[in-house]
Structures are given as C-alpha cells and as structure tokens.
Write an enzyme that holds these catalytic residues in place. Sequence first.
Site, mmCIF file in Angstrom:
data_model
loop_
_atom_site.group_PDB
_atom_site.id
_atom_site.type_symbol
_atom_site.label_atom_id
_atom_site.label_comp_id
_atom_site.label_asym_id
_atom_site.label_seq_id
_atom_site.Cartn_x
_atom_site.Cartn_y
_atom_site.Cartn_z
ATOM 1 N N ILE A 207 0.836 -1.205 0.000
ATOM 2 C CA ILE A 207 0.000 0.000 0.000
ATOM 3 C C ILE A 207 0.869 1.253 0.000
ATOM 4 C CG2 ILE A 207 -1.900 1.204 1.153
ATOM 5 C CD1 ILE A 207 -2.561 -1.484 2.526
ATOM 6 N N ASN B 113 12.416 -0.890 6.421
ATOM 7 C CA ASN B 113 13.502 -1.803 6.790
ATOM 8 C C ASN B 113 13.611 -2.996 5.846
ATOM 9 O OD1 ASN B 113 11.343 -3.408 7.539
ATOM 10 N ND2 ASN B 113 11.945 -3.621 9.693
ATOM 11 N N SER C 298 11.805 -5.555 5.477
ATOM 12 C CA SER C 298 11.516 -6.870 6.056
ATOM 13 C C SER C 298 10.481 -7.631 5.247
ATOM 14 C CB SER C 298 11.033 -6.711 7.502
ATOM 15 O OG SER C 298 9.816 -5.987 7.549
ATOM 16 N N LEU D 31 12.348 1.332 12.359
ATOM 17 C CA LEU D 31 11.733 2.340 13.220
ATOM 18 C C LEU D 31 11.523 1.872 14.654
ATOM 19 C CD1 LEU D 31 9.175 3.674 10.612
ATOM 20 C CD2 LEU D 31 11.191 4.894 11.466
ATOM 21 N N SER E 170 -7.146 -0.411 10.479
ATOM 22 C CA SER E 170 -7.748 -1.600 9.868
ATOM 23 C C SER E 170 -9.152 -1.830 10.389
ATOM 24 C CB SER E 170 -6.869 -2.818 10.195
ATOM 25 O OG SER E 170 -7.530 -4.022 9.927
ATOM 26 N N THR F 196 -10.128 -4.523 11.222
ATOM 27 C CA THR F 196 -10.040 -5.556 12.253
ATOM 28 C C THR F 196 -10.258 -4.983 13.650
ATOM 29 O OG1 THR F 196 -7.633 -5.317 12.388
ATOM 30 C CG2 THR F 196 -8.482 -7.014 10.905
ATOM 31 N N TYR G 71 -2.597 -8.909 15.804
ATOM 32 C CA TYR G 71 -2.497 -7.850 14.801
ATOM 33 C C TYR G 71 -3.579 -6.803 15.014
ATOM 34 C CZ TYR G 71 -3.471 -5.420 10.447
ATOM 35 O OH TYR G 71 -3.750 -4.440 9.530
ATOM 36 N N LYS H 299 -3.510 -2.599 16.279
ATOM 37 C CA LYS H 299 -4.160 -1.453 15.637
ATOM 38 C C LYS H 299 -5.038 -0.707 16.641
ATOM 39 C CE LYS H 299 -2.431 -1.872 11.515
ATOM 40 N NZ LYS H 299 -1.443 -0.885 11.028
ATOM 41 N N ASN I 182 -10.083 -4.534 2.789
ATOM 42 C CA ASN I 182 -9.149 -5.499 2.213
ATOM 43 C C ASN I 182 -8.589 -5.017 0.885
ATOM 44 O OD1 ASN I 182 -10.786 -7.065 4.219
ATOM 45 N ND2 ASN I 182 -9.390 -8.680 3.569
ATOM 46 N N ASN J 125 -2.250 -13.314 2.330
ATOM 47 C CA ASN J 125 -3.495 -12.744 1.826
ATOM 48 C C ASN J 125 -4.028 -13.550 0.644
ATOM 49 O OD1 ASN J 125 -3.284 -10.731 3.739
ATOM 50 N ND2 ASN J 125 -2.290 -9.283 2.340
ATOM 51 N N GLY K 216 -8.059 -16.331 14.060
ATOM 52 C CA GLY K 216 -8.052 -14.878 13.971
ATOM 53 C C GLY K 216 -8.946 -14.298 12.911
#
Length: 339
Positions: free
Chosen positions: A12, A32, A34, A59, A125, A127, A150, A154, A179, A199, A297
């Site tokens: 995103i 970073n 990752s 960060l 999110s 969620t 997760y 948030k 989503n 995803n 989840g």
Amino acid sequence: MKILVTGGTGYIGSHTVVELQNSGFEVIIVDNLSNSYEEVVDNISKITGIRPGFEITDLTETDKTDQFFQKYNDIVGVIHFAALKAVGESVDKPLNYYHNNILSLINILSCMKKYRIKNIVFSSSCTVYGQPDELPVTEKSQIKSAWSPYAHTKQISESIIENTTNVEDIQGILLRYFNPIGAHKSALIGELPIGIPNNLVPFLTQTAIGKRDILKIFGNDYKTPDGTAIRDYIHVVDLAKAHVVAVERLINKSNKKKVEVFNLGTGNGYSVLEVVQSFEKIRGVKLNYKFVKRRAGDIEQVWADTTLANEELGWKAEKDIDDMMLSAWNWEKALLQKS
C-alpha cells in the site's frame, strides 16, 4: 511539501507514494525491507518520473529513528504504514507484532513531538471492529475485543495517537481500511509478499500462474450464503488516493477534530468464492482450490459503510471487483516475465 511514508516500499505504501508524487508532494520513504524490496523505489520512479528519497531504517530502533528525523526535519506530515500485518502470523508470533507495531509508532510520535511535525495519517484496519453485531460497519460501531494480536496492535495504536494528540501539537487521521487488492495499471508495482502469501489474492494469482499447487480457502462453514468468509475488497490505487486526500486535509487544517476516523472500502461485501469466480471470469479458466479448516483470527464477515469518507473527504472507491482481479493478474504475469 515533504511527506514521510513509512513502509513506503511495501504494497500500500508504494502505491501511495505514486499518488503523492502525482499530486505534487515530495516523498521520503523509510523502510527496513523486512517484507519488501528496494527495487520498488526504481519502479516508482519509472511510473512517476520522480525518484523518492529512500532510507533503510528500522523504526523500532529509537536512536536510528531519531537520527532519521533529525536529517529530515522539514517533513510536514507522516503517513505511517510500517507494520507487520498478517492476522494468522500474529496469532503464532504475538510478541513480534506488539514489539514492531507499537514501538515503531511510539518512536515516530516522539520524534514528531521533538521536531515539531504536526500531521500523521495512520494505517489502521477494519479488524479493530472484531466481528460486528451489525453490518455494514460505521465509524461509530463498537470497538470489540480483538480477534488477533495484529488487530489488537491497531486498537492500541489508535489509542496511543488519540492520547498523544490530546496533549501535544499533533493532529491525525485514522484510516480504517478493509481489504486492499489489485495493482497499479502499469504492472510495475503490486502486492509481492516475501515467502508464502498470507493474503487471498496473491496466493490466488500465484496458484493460477503455477507458483503454488493449490489455493487453500480457509473455511466453508461460515454462516454466509456460500459458506466462505465475506470481506470488503478495495483496489489499492483507490485506497492510496484516500491517503493523499487525508494528508491534504490535515495540512490545510480542514479537519474538524484533532483525530478523525474514516472507513475506507467499497461498501460491498464479497465472499472468498465470489472473488475466485471473478478471477475465473476475467481469466477464462477454472482455478485449482480446496477448502481447509478456518484460520485462527479470521472473522466471519465485514464490510464498510463508507458514507462518512464519501461525504466528508470527498473520496469514493471507483474500481469494481473485476477491475481489481484483472490488475492483480496483470501484475502476476509481469512478475513472471521478469523472472
């Protein structure tokens, strides 16, 4: 004006950098790497003709974050994406998620205070709502117990921002999105997770192109019309454009409160099988998939009431599910050609 985009080489984030540059902003990316690749910066440059600034920084490291902000102290706003984001993985590795997602935000806000940066747009999110009692979800819907670490990060992050803005000269917009799927029309940037995708859509397209043997659909016993989970899928470019609108709103002081919240979706719920069927339609072939047990989840169904974002931000998602699936497939084909 210079905007910092954390996690800007991610899915995103990269699309948002493109839309910011198209709107005349100067962009600095910090990531970073990752779960992304440095070559994304090159591809952003190919799309816009402008190379964003780029720094590799973790960060969660307080001193390095401060050094970054000291170097770029002329930033007028921060769009904060950088976070771990896989629901299932967060259940298995909760400490990783709390450490990464919470500490990075604390370091950013501390530096914003220190270097007098007033504006933050936060990547939140849907969620945070858990499994809603009523659908569609509005911004006033109850924040229920999180179904995953997760989601909990948030919820905590939103509270940290709200509490900080109460006492500091900082204002924010929390964008609760549903989503995101799809890719840029150029097929130069898109969703490219490292390792096995968490995803639906990248797993789907990788299965279709032969990288994966079979698509696993988690659960077909939900209380939905076809038994599969329902989500509000939104094209990533539509989502990216909302971030530009949000940061402009803060810079122009058009916000009505120090912290505003907006749902970002299409307002339509699609089941996993409906997404598969859309993909099969645009590609003209059947997809190899099987049903497996539910994933820890995951909630049953959720989609947005987007009235507030549509009316207050003047933003609305434009692309439909077929547009989303076609762009995702074009992106996957472009990746195959590069390999």
